[in-house]
Design an enzyme around this catalytic site. Structure first.
Site, PDB file in Angstrom:
ATOM      1  N   LYS A   1       5.617  11.851  10.823  1.00 22.75           N
ATOM      2  CA  LYS A   1       5.216  13.209  10.442  1.00 22.75           C
ATOM      3  C   LYS A   1       4.288  13.220   9.228  1.00 22.75           C
ATOM      4  O   LYS A   1       3.400  14.065   9.136  1.00 22.75           O
ATOM      5  CB  LYS A   1       6.451  14.068  10.154  1.00 22.75           C
ATOM      6  CG  LYS A   1       7.284  14.410  11.394  1.00 22.75           C
ATOM      7  CD  LYS A   1       8.458  15.310  11.004  1.00 22.75           C
ATOM      8  CE  LYS A   1       9.592  15.286  12.005  1.00 22.75           C
ATOM      9  NZ  LYS A   1       9.382  16.012  13.241  1.00 22.75           N
TER      10      LYS A   1
ATOM     11  N   ASN B   1       3.542  16.418  19.977  1.00 20.41           N
ATOM     12  CA  ASN B   1       4.343  15.647  20.919  1.00 20.41           C
ATOM     13  C   ASN B   1       3.404  15.073  21.966  1.00 20.41           C
ATOM     14  O   ASN B   1       2.728  15.816  22.678  1.00 20.41           O
ATOM     15  CB  ASN B   1       5.416  16.514  21.561  1.00 20.41           C
ATOM     16  CG  ASN B   1       6.470  16.904  20.542  1.00 20.41           C
ATOM     17  OD1 ASN B   1       6.884  16.077  19.731  1.00 20.41           O
ATOM     18  ND2 ASN B   1       6.877  18.154  20.552  1.00 20.41           N
TER      19      ASN B   1
ATOM     20  N   ARG C   1       3.389  13.775  24.897  1.00 22.84           N
ATOM     21  CA  ARG C   1       4.020  13.595  26.223  1.00 22.84           C
ATOM     22  C   ARG C   1       4.125  14.951  26.895  1.00 22.84           C
ATOM     23  O   ARG C   1       3.760  15.969  26.311  1.00 22.84           O
ATOM     24  CB  ARG C   1       5.421  13.033  26.026  1.00 22.84           C
ATOM     25  CG  ARG C   1       6.227  13.934  25.093  1.00 22.84           C
ATOM     26  CD  ARG C   1       7.693  13.616  25.042  1.00 22.84           C
ATOM     27  NE  ARG C   1       8.314  14.146  23.846  1.00 22.84           N
ATOM     28  CZ  ARG C   1       8.731  15.389  23.671  1.00 22.84           C
ATOM     29  NH1 ARG C   1       8.571  16.274  24.637  1.00 22.84           N
ATOM     30  NH2 ARG C   1       9.282  15.777  22.540  1.00 22.84           N
TER      31      ARG C   1
ATOM     32  N   GLU D   1       8.574  20.038   2.461  1.00 20.89           N
ATOM     33  CA  GLU D   1       7.686  21.113   2.895  1.00 20.89           C
ATOM     34  C   GLU D   1       8.134  22.447   2.347  1.00 20.89           C
ATOM     35  O   GLU D   1       9.324  22.659   2.103  1.00 20.89           O
ATOM     36  CB  GLU D   1       7.747  21.250   4.428  1.00 20.89           C
ATOM     37  CG  GLU D   1       6.862  20.316   5.153  1.00 20.89           C
ATOM     38  CD  GLU D   1       6.953  20.517   6.665  1.00 20.89           C
ATOM     39  OE1 GLU D   1       7.643  21.455   7.136  1.00 20.89           O
ATOM     40  OE2 GLU D   1       6.314  19.722   7.367  1.00 20.89           O
TER      41      GLU D   1
ATOM     42  N   GLU E   1       3.854  19.176  14.152  1.00 18.47           N
ATOM     43  CA  GLU E   1       3.757  17.833  14.730  1.00 18.47           C
ATOM     44  C   GLU E   1       3.132  17.925  16.103  1.00 18.47           C
ATOM     45  O   GLU E   1       3.013  19.009  16.672  1.00 18.47           O
ATOM     46  CB  GLU E   1       5.132  17.166  14.810  1.00 18.47           C
ATOM     47  CG  GLU E   1       6.100  17.856  15.743  1.00 18.47           C
ATOM     48  CD  GLU E   1       7.388  17.038  15.934  1.00 18.47           C
ATOM     49  OE1 GLU E   1       7.416  15.860  15.578  1.00 18.47           O
ATOM     50  OE2 GLU E   1       8.347  17.607  16.465  1.00 18.47           O
TER      51      GLU E   1
ATOM     52  N   GLU F   1       2.531  21.437  17.926  1.00 11.45           N
ATOM     53  CA  GLU F   1       3.521  22.421  17.483  1.00 11.45           C
ATOM     54  C   GLU F   1       3.111  23.026  16.143  1.00 11.45           C
ATOM     55  O   GLU F   1       2.768  22.294  15.208  1.00 11.45           O
ATOM     56  CB  GLU F   1       4.892  21.761  17.330  1.00 11.45           C
ATOM     57  CG  GLU F   1       5.456  21.231  18.639  1.00 11.45           C
ATOM     58  CD  GLU F   1       6.918  20.786  18.521  1.00 11.45           C
ATOM     59  OE1 GLU F   1       7.622  20.828  19.541  1.00 11.45           O
ATOM     60  OE2 GLU F   1       7.356  20.403  17.416  1.00 11.45           O
TER      61      GLU F   1
HETATM   62  P1  ADP Z   1      12.015  17.693  14.858  1.00 13.28           P
HETATM   63  O1  ADP Z   1      10.928  16.692  15.127  1.00 13.28           O
HETATM   64  O2  ADP Z   1      13.236  17.079  14.243  1.00 13.28           O
HETATM   65  O3  ADP Z   1      12.328  18.560  16.036  1.00 13.28           O
HETATM   66  P2  ADP Z   1      10.220  19.652  13.677  1.00 13.28           P
HETATM   67  O4  ADP Z   1       9.340  19.273  12.561  1.00 13.28           O
HETATM   68  O5  ADP Z   1       9.605  19.739  15.040  1.00 13.28           O
HETATM   69  O6  ADP Z   1      11.453  18.627  13.695  1.00 13.28           O
HETATM   70  O7  ADP Z   1      10.959  21.001  13.333  1.00 13.28           O
HETATM   71  C1  ADP Z   1      11.997  21.490  14.162  1.00 13.28           C
HETATM   72  C2  ADP Z   1      12.279  22.953  13.858  1.00 13.28           C
HETATM   73  O8  ADP Z   1      12.646  23.122  12.469  1.00 13.28           O
HETATM   74  C3  ADP Z   1      11.099  23.887  14.034  1.00 13.28           C
HETATM   75  O9  ADP Z   1      10.956  24.297  15.370  1.00 13.28           O
HETATM   76  C4  ADP Z   1      11.471  25.029  13.094  1.00 13.28           C
HETATM   77  O10 ADP Z   1      12.423  25.860  13.689  1.00 13.28           O
HETATM   78  C5  ADP Z   1      12.147  24.338  11.932  1.00 13.28           C
HETATM   79  N1  ADP Z   1      11.168  24.033  10.846  1.00 13.28           N
HETATM   80  C6  ADP Z   1      10.383  22.945  10.754  1.00 13.28           C
HETATM   81  N2  ADP Z   1       9.618  22.998   9.654  1.00 13.28           N
HETATM   82  C7  ADP Z   1       9.927  24.145   9.014  1.00 13.28           C
HETATM   83  C8  ADP Z   1       9.484  24.785   7.788  1.00 13.28           C
HETATM   84  N3  ADP Z   1       8.574  24.225   7.004  1.00 13.28           N
HETATM   85  N4  ADP Z   1      10.031  25.956   7.466  1.00 13.28           N
HETATM   86  C9  ADP Z   1      10.988  26.533   8.229  1.00 13.28           C
HETATM   87  N5  ADP Z   1      11.452  25.994   9.361  1.00 13.28           N
HETATM   88  C10 ADP Z   1      10.934  24.822   9.765  1.00 13.28           C
END
Ligand code: ADP
Length: 659
Positions: free
Chosen positions: A116, A295, A297, A200, A293, A275
């Site tokens: 990430k 994905n 795939r 973040e 991020e 995403e």
């Molecule tokens: P993972 O790869 O573990 O699924 P992600 O980075 O895709 O993690 O984040 C998963 C979920 O977490 C997102 O869909 C969102 O709901 C929440 N999230 C991620 N980053 C943030 C952020 N900066 N602030 C608030 N919620 C977040």
């Protein structure tokens, strides 16, 4: 075009890929582990190769065995599905080194997006907005804490190797930062073997909106619009839809442009998803979204995009992997109506969504939704893999029509043999706030109590269960019973740990009466057609109908009564069966939990001593030896090595040795 495709996956996604391949005239090869020998994906494929034990590391994650299977069967390409090896650059390299085509992006594109922090740095350089925060190398507590202060609380600590919401901690209070950091790091270390984190800005009332992109090997990249995946529980998607509620042309243009830029930055080829986290505190705005991020795939939720575009994304993947250019240009890709997808899981919402296992004695889907399932009646949900049963995808002219279709499909989804989240999903699909477009990642948590209220069981349900379990035949009302000289009998049922005492009375007038509940209920004209059961009930004689499935277990007969979104399971205990199966003097050796039989040491007809090792089972990654509860002779063996057995199943029966 690819001639023969090996699918390095299982379950619904393997089945879904096989269907498209078959339609395109591409031959298919399935791979399977011990427990999947009779799985649906194996049946659907033209050929199947066994690749190892149930544990994913030894089968579905075993690069060597999978590549070997492809070479042995003469496959020329490998589709990884999602999960397992789909985002593993080492796997891509192994596939390509064997002279095969990987259906997906290059190993280098996967690597670029794999971590990430590196992905965010890359996106920043490409001019894609990223969530404000720190994604550098430093990991010292003091440095990260001061970065958190600069960013401003609340912040989100994330594992750079993270996935599935693991290694993630929201911190509201600076005083809690240190502890949260330690917790996130330890979780990340055990889940990913990498405890490197980033910090973040925590986006309040966030929405999750992602853009489907597609690239080919000729430098073309297009997008297929967005999906909203904001309905989440513990950062896991529950319901996904397209388009995103409240999306404007202006914001869509900004988001899809950013997504295409992201894909171009890594010369992306194949299906991918970019995403974004979106500020959902007000209307969507062109500067209110940030890259989270990519994905690299096909996503679980790709069918909602297929529903609104009318395209088959797996077909596109196979064409692109074969070297063809993208089938359509950006201008030719259009969107129609609205689509919603719900993920049906074997899990118990009433018990904190505890994953469930079990044999699906019956599974049926009704309504107008597309159903992507990887199981059929008789299959087992085992503890080895994700307990997803199916995905239901509904399409409508607009959002409310799509949601209505989804809700009605969920209400006619009937699964007997395991608990599912269908009632929870149906409650979500009809939730007022959600229906009005209130979509943020916190909605489920806020409403969890209302969404998981157990659906009440009525006396009508009890009456149907009694009639089904006893096998009431109103055409021949006295058959069998006359032996006891009585036209009534006691029936004891157990439901959710509670005992219900009823009396079944046959007055001899072509009806039967179930007494002992709040009020006696009379049933007439009981009709059973397969799993469908109906009867005229009560004083009004109104006809009620349900799907009723009965099966025999170790402790008696069970009935699942499925009516609307609810499934009620009632057990009619059999004291004889229970006594025979348990205790030191028991005749039966039972599986203590769902798992695989590793070895059967017993031989039919052999005499055994108390304590002799009879069967070895593997469950929850542990081996357990099942021993003889007493001395005796092995009368019958009901299991074989490699087979999956359900918890409570009778594996073997002993008989007395005549002296
Ligand atoms: P993972 O790869 O573990 O699924 P992600 O980075 O895709 O993690 O984040 C998963 C979920 O977490 C997102 O869909 C969102 O709901 C929440 N999230 C991620 N980053 C943030 C952020 N900066 N602030 C608030 N919620 C977040």
């Amino acid at each position: 075009m690819i001639a023969k495709l090996l699918i390095a996956n299982r379950g619904e996604i393997a089945c879904r890929i096989i269907r498209t391949a078959r339609r395109m005239g591409v031959k298919t090869v399935a791979v399977y582990s011990d427990v999947d020998a009779r799985a649906l994906h194996v049946e659907l494929a033209d050929e199947a190769v066994h690749i190892g034990p149930a544990t994913p590391a030894e089968s579905y994650l075993n690069t060597g065995r999978i590549v070997e299977a492809a070479l042995k069967t003469g496959a020329d390409a490998v589709h990884p599905g999602y999960g397992f090896l789909s985002e593993n650059p080492g796997f891509v390299e192994a596939v390509e080194a064997a002279g095969l085509t990987f259906v997906g992006p290059s190993a280098s594109a996967i690597r670029a997006m794999g971590l990430k922090d590196a992905a965010k740095q890359l996106m920043e350089r490409a001019g894609v907005p990223v969530v404000p925060g720190y994604h550098g190398e430093a990991q010292a507590v003091v440095v990260l804490a001061s970065k958190a202060n600069e960013i401003g609380f609340p912040v989100l600590i994330k594992a750079r190797s993270g996935g599935g919401g693991k290694g993630m901690r929201k911190v509201d209070d600076p005083a809690r930062f240190k502890d949260a950091l330690a917790a996130a790091k330890s979780e990340a270390r055990s889940a990913f073997g990498d405890d490197h984190v980033l910090v973040e800005k925590y986006i309040a009332a966030p929405r999750h909106i992602e853009v489907q992109v597609f690239g080919d090997n000729h430098g073309n990249v297009v997008h297929l619009f967005e999906r909203d995946c904001s309905l989440q529980r513990r950062h896991q998607k529950v319901i996904e839809e397209a388009p995103a509620p409240g999306m404007s042309d202006e914001v869509r243009a900004a988001m899809t442009e950013a997504a295409v830029k992201a894909a171009r930055a890594i010369d992306y080829s194949g299906a991918g998803t970019v995403e974004f986290i979106v500020d959902g505190s007000g209307p969507l705005s062109p500067d209110g979204f940030w890259f989270m991020e990519m994905n690299t795939r096909l996503q679980v939720e790709h069918p909602v995009t297929e529903a609104i575009t009318g395209l088959d994304l797996v077909e596109w993947q196979l064409r692109v992997a074969s070297g063809e250019p993208l089938p359509l240009t950006q201008d030719e890709i259009t969107m129609n109506g609205h689509a919603v997808e719900a993920r049906l899981y074997a899990e118990d919402p009433a018990k904190g969504f505890l994953p469930a296992t079990g044999t699906l004695h019956h599974i049926a889907f009704g309504g107008e939704a597309r159903v992507d399932a990887g199981v059929r009646s008789g299959d087992a949900i085992t503890p080895f893999y994700d307990p997803m049963i199916a995905k239901l995808i509904a399409h409508g002219a607009d959002r409310s029509e799509a949601l209505e279709t989804l809700a009605s499909a969920l209400r006619s989804t009937h699964v007997a043999g395991t608990v599912t989240n269908a009632p929870f999903l149906a409650a979500l699909a009809t939730h007022e706030g959600f229906a009005s477009g209130e979509v943020d990642t916190g909605l489920i948590d806020r409403e969890i109590a209302a969404l998981t209220v157990p659906l009440p069981m009525t006396e009508e349900v009890v009456a149907l269960a009694v009639a089904a379990l006893v096998g009431v035949d109103l055409e021949a009302p006295y058959a069998g019973w006359r032996l006891w000289g009585e036209a009534s009998r006691r029936v004891r049922l157990v439901h959710g740990g509670e005992t219900l005492e009823r009396r079944l009375v046959l007055p001899g007038d072509g009806s039967c009466i179930v007494e002992g509940g709040e009020r006696p209920l009379r049933l007439r004209e009981i009709a059973r057609d397969g799993h469908h059961m109906s009867a005229r009930i009560g004083e009004t004689g109104e006809r009620i109908a349900a799907d009723v499935v009965t099966w025999a277990g170790v402790d008696g007969q069970s009935a699942s009564v499925m009516i609307d979104a609810a499934t009620h399971v009632l057990l009619m205990p059999d004291p004889m069966a229970v006594a025979a199966h348990h205790g030191d003097h028991g005749d039966a050796v039972l599986a203590p939990m769902t798992g695989i039989v590793r070895a059967v040491h017993a031989r039919r007809g052999a005499t055994v001593e108390k304590g002799d090792k009879l069967v070895v089972m593997e469950a929850m990654k542990m081996e357990t030896s099942l021993t003889a509860p007493r001395a005796g002779r092995v009368e019958a063996i009901f299991c074989s090595s490699g087979e999956t057995v359900e918890g409570g199943a009778v594996l073997l029966r002993l008989e007395e040795v005549a002296s």
